[in-house]
Write an enzyme that holds these catalytic residues in place. Sequence first.
Site, short mmCIF file in Angstrom:
data_model
loop_
_atom_site.label_atom_id
_atom_site.label_comp_id
_atom_site.label_asym_id
_atom_site.label_seq_id
_atom_site.Cartn_x
_atom_site.Cartn_y
_atom_site.Cartn_z
N ALA A 24 0.83 -1.22 0.00
CA ALA A 24 0.00 0.00 0.00
C ALA A 24 0.86 1.26 0.00
O ALA A 24 0.65 2.17 -0.82
CB ALA A 24 -0.95 -0.01 1.20
N GLU A 28 -0.16 -7.54 7.41
CA GLU A 28 0.22 -8.64 8.28
C GLU A 28 0.05 -8.32 9.76
O GLU A 28 0.26 -9.19 10.61
CB GLU A 28 1.67 -9.03 7.98
CG GLU A 28 1.82 -9.67 6.61
CD GLU A 28 3.25 -9.66 6.12
OE1 GLU A 28 3.83 -8.57 6.00
OE2 GLU A 28 3.79 -10.74 5.85
MO1 MOS Z 1 4.10 -11.98 2.75
S1 MOS Z 1 4.51 -13.63 3.88
O1 MOS Z 1 5.54 -11.14 2.54
O2 MOS Z 1 3.25 -12.37 1.37
#
Ligand code: MOS
Length: 726
Positions: free
Chosen positions: A513, A683
């Site tokens: 992003a 994440e």
């Molecule tokens: Mo992520 S594990 O960098 O797609």
Amino acid sequence: MTKTTNASGVGTAINRVEGHLKVMGKAKYASEFPVENKVYGQGINSTIAKGEIISIDTSKAEKLDGVLKIITYKNAEKLKDFDKEMTPIATDTIAPVLQSNKVHYYGEYVGLVVAETFEQAQYAASLVKFEYKKDPSAVIDFEKSKSKAYTPDNGTNYSRGNMEQGLSEADVVVEQTYNTPIEHHHPMELHAVIASWDNGKVTAYSSQQIVEDAKIAISSTFQIPKKDVRVISAFVGGGFGSKLNLDRHVIMGVMASKMVGRPVQVTVTRTQMFTNTNMRQQNEQKMRVGAKKDGTLTALSHETLSHTATNQEYQEPCGMVSKMLYKVPNNEVTYKLIPMNIQVPFAMRAPGEATGSFALESAMDEMAWKLKMDPLEFRIKNDTQTDLHENRPFSSRLLVECLRIGADKFGWKDRKSEPRTNKKGNWLIGYGVSAASRNSPYQKTYSKVILKLDEDKVFATIQMDATDIGTGSYTIIAQTASEYLKIPVEQVSVELGDSDFPITPGSGGSWGAASYCNGARAACENAIKTLKNNRNIKEEEDITVSELLKKNQLTKFEAEGMAEPSAEFEKYSVFSFGANFCEVWVDKDTGMYRIEKMVNVASAGKILNPKTAYGQIIGGLTMGVGMVMAEQTHVEPNFGNFITRSFADYHVPVNLDMANIDVIFLPEEDKVANKMGIKGIGELGITSVAASIANAIFNATGKRMRSLPITPEKLIVAGLEPGITA
Ligand code: MOS
């Protein structure tokens, strides 16, 4: 600074711009492109963990209708191979395949059948007979092979202060080991490629997170110029790290196309996705934590024992989080790897933080319990605004705010600190908390904007080789263009996932992003700047793009832009932070438990679109629940294959497993991170789930669950009766 234009600019919760294409089935995944004259390749997998192929009988398969070619090491093209015995895997690593009769793991590709139809290829593949000479020295049992572990030579072992001295200064010490199993990414879209070799030029429709690196991997594996390779990955049905690099089916597809002279589609089956598209490795994390009576941390060490392949090296950075999350003067992080005859692991869903935070944040909870401190206050007491690992300040760190605001929303004050004191009938009820953190990288990104004037309306097209792996890249890039060009988002088109477009870092590591949007911003700003300069219009003058084009007597105009981290960025540690609060109900007789409620707070810079950002967080939470409740891949200890071979036995959470979830985004713009104030969010969600649930289970039952997944069976074995300690 450009003000948000609202309605469609950044910060607005608009629907996905590609949503319509998706529900109409028009958003094409790699294997859905109507490439003419294509044929199908089916990979064949080894059925031993280590040894050699001694004979291959293709006679039956060759006689079948439609079979065009059977490729094994005997007739495969010679490819670039690894230069050293243990090559580290990266996102652009070569992927040599079918190069020798050696087998390194169960499921390794040993052949490819090419046929006119998918069914013919599959059936023929089942008829090719391989005879092997098994090497009995195969390493397939993690528990029994610990003495084979070595320290990887990648400079990631780390220490500051003096760990032993820190422990001697502590009043209370926690020393515990936390285990996490092998897990698999399993995006819904299978890995697939349609590869064409045409006079030395390669076109690959391939499901990839980073098209530029896929292009590099193909060109270096075949030793052909980069300019002769084109990779297209327009829509990706999930990746979670498994599509960061280029897997060997792509190389087989290209090789087969060269041999049969037609485009070849190779789809990795769901079962093959266990053995041929990476995974998260098993980790044994030993934590030692020392603290003074008042809760001041004096020492923290994080030792990870894991495994890698015998020919490729990957090490998940589990200890990363222990280096930077808390103010602790004495700190040590170490890694060891066992070379095993199973496929090489690679990055999966917040590699490092997801597993590392489970260990660290569980150990922090154990320490708080020993100290008789509120685990929330214990974390807050040890907060730091300096990254002691890098010895530089955080660009922004609102972890304490995340914890306080989350606690308030969740009703943390009602928590009973003594386990087993909150009950309802058969249910033991517990509350748990965990901090969340995730490195927020930002990388060089190029982008192009094409402006077209139609009457008074300006239409813009943004092009870059970025990917949308289901995250919403199309939408936030369109919003960015809308914001900086001050035109409605409906007048913006976004074209992604083609290596002919300007280069971006692709999607991964939560950098998408920030990188993509700043790249698009730079292109739009350059367009406006150039159009103004050409007519001697002052930079600060407020004039629409449509008027600018008219003043330039243009109906079409193109500009490129590039964004990259500033020198200031390098002086700071840039992380996103958060907290997860969880209420768990455990049945005291069956060990079944359910997650009743979760409150997740995220501090991740400017939220470009609350809807897509919310999707990122609940996706992360779901993956976290998967880690805790179900996900694990079992290795068969005699043969080295995975017992878990499909969704029937590799379980992932469904809606019923998920709680009532509240997600709160703290208002923040991190201008050190980048001009738009964006940090990563992809994440962050997963990092705090496992520990928050495990800690809630302790609060509910008095049992510490240190091994994932936490199954009802493990809870029963732990003994849910009072007085028995797991
Ligand atoms: Mo992520 S594990 O960098 O797609």
